[in-house]
Motif scaffolding. Structure first.
Motif, short mmCIF file in Angstrom:
data_model
loop_
_atom_site.label_atom_id
_atom_site.label_comp_id
_atom_site.label_asym_id
_atom_site.label_seq_id
_atom_site.Cartn_x
_atom_site.Cartn_y
_atom_site.Cartn_z
N HIS A 105 -11.20 -15.02 5.68
CA HIS A 105 -9.83 -15.39 6.03
C HIS A 105 -9.33 -14.64 7.25
CE1 HIS A 105 -9.30 -17.92 2.56
NE2 HIS A 105 -9.70 -16.96 1.78
N ALA A 106 -9.76 -13.39 7.41
CA ALA A 106 -9.30 -12.59 8.56
C ALA A 106 -9.77 -13.20 9.87
CB ALA A 106 -9.78 -11.15 8.44
N ARG A 107 -10.97 -13.76 9.87
CA ARG A 107 -11.50 -14.38 11.09
C ARG A 107 -10.61 -15.56 11.50
NH1 ARG A 107 -16.82 -14.06 12.87
NH2 ARG A 107 -17.34 -13.30 10.82
N ASP A 152 -11.20 -3.18 11.12
CA ASP A 152 -10.23 -2.09 10.96
C ASP A 152 -8.91 -2.60 10.41
OD1 ASP A 152 -12.04 -0.24 11.89
OD2 ASP A 152 -11.17 -0.11 13.89
N LEU A 153 -8.46 -3.74 10.93
CA LEU A 153 -7.19 -4.30 10.45
C LEU A 153 -7.27 -4.65 8.96
CD1 LEU A 153 -6.10 -6.57 13.41
CD2 LEU A 153 -4.93 -4.55 12.56
N VAL A 154 -8.36 -5.29 8.58
CA VAL A 154 -8.52 -5.68 7.18
C VAL A 154 -8.59 -4.44 6.29
CG1 VAL A 154 -10.10 -6.76 5.52
CG2 VAL A 154 -9.55 -7.91 7.68
N THR A 155 -9.35 -3.43 6.73
CA THR A 155 -9.53 -2.21 5.94
C THR A 155 -8.25 -1.40 5.84
OG1 THR A 155 -11.83 -2.10 6.64
CG2 THR A 155 -10.88 -0.09 5.74
N GLU A 156 -7.49 -1.32 6.95
CA GLU A 156 -6.33 -0.44 6.99
C GLU A 156 -5.00 -1.14 6.73
OE1 GLU A 156 -6.58 1.52 10.76
OE2 GLU A 156 -8.62 2.18 10.39
N ASP A 157 -4.87 -2.39 7.13
CA ASP A 157 -3.56 -3.05 7.05
C ASP A 157 -3.30 -3.75 5.73
OD1 ASP A 157 -3.19 -2.14 9.57
OD2 ASP A 157 -2.98 -4.10 10.51
N ARG A 173 -0.31 1.29 0.94
CA ARG A 173 0.46 2.10 1.89
C ARG A 173 0.91 1.27 3.10
NH1 ARG A 173 -1.95 7.16 5.27
NH2 ARG A 173 -0.06 7.62 6.41
N ALA A 174 0.01 0.44 3.60
CA ALA A 174 0.34 -0.41 4.74
C ALA A 174 1.41 -1.44 4.38
CB ALA A 174 -0.90 -1.11 5.26
N VAL A 175 1.33 -1.99 3.18
CA VAL A 175 2.34 -2.96 2.73
C VAL A 175 3.70 -2.29 2.65
CG1 VAL A 175 3.08 -4.39 0.77
CG2 VAL A 175 0.70 -4.45 1.53
N LYS A 176 3.78 -1.08 2.11
CA LYS A 176 5.05 -0.37 2.03
C LYS A 176 5.60 -0.09 3.44
CE LYS A 176 7.47 3.38 -0.21
NZ LYS A 176 8.67 2.60 -0.24
#
Length: 131
Positions: A1-3, A16-21, A25-28
């Motif tokens: 889906h990220a692609r 990186d975006l998928v792993t970190e975002d 924590r990223a949602v908050k």
């Protein structure tokens, strides 16, 4: 889906975006940022900037993704209303969704050059934009 959501983005950046975002924590952080953003929009509506003769272009990504399919038309309609209110140019990025700068960088560059007063066409064979 990220692609699908981020076409044109290098694989390592997308990873990186998928792993970190997509972490709790990223949602908050995104929710906090959204509250700031909403208040900033309200402030702009209460106190609109005086743009004088400054040219403004609003670029709308026209393609829907699985993440924004339900709201894409609303985004574009809001962009059109804003362009009308500002007497701005509205450009439709027909091959893009949210990340126009990644999927149609020449369109963005062309608008920057046009706004800066240059008339050089970088992509004369592609019809984009309405005035």
């Amino acid at each position: 889906h990220a692609r699908q959501a981020m076409p044109g983005m290098p694989a390592d950046v997308r990873e990186d975006l998928v792993t970190e975002d997509f972490t709790a924590r990223a949602v908050k952080a995104a929710e906090t940022e959204e509250q700031f953003f909403i208040e900033a929009l309200r402030s702009l509506r209460r106190n609109p900037p005086e743009l004088g003769g400054i040219p403004v272009t609003i670029i709308s990504g026209m393609k829907s993704t699985i993440f924004d399919r339900s709201v894409r038309r609303q985004f574009v309609a809001a962009h059109r209303r804003t362009a009308a209110r500002l007497h701005a140019r509205h450009v439709e990025a027909v091959r893009s969704n949210h990340q126009v700068v990644l999927s149609e960088p020449l369109l963005v560059a062309e608008e920057i050059i046009r706004t800066a007063g240059h008339r050089r066409e970088l992509t004369p064979h592609l019809p984009h934009g309405t005035t």
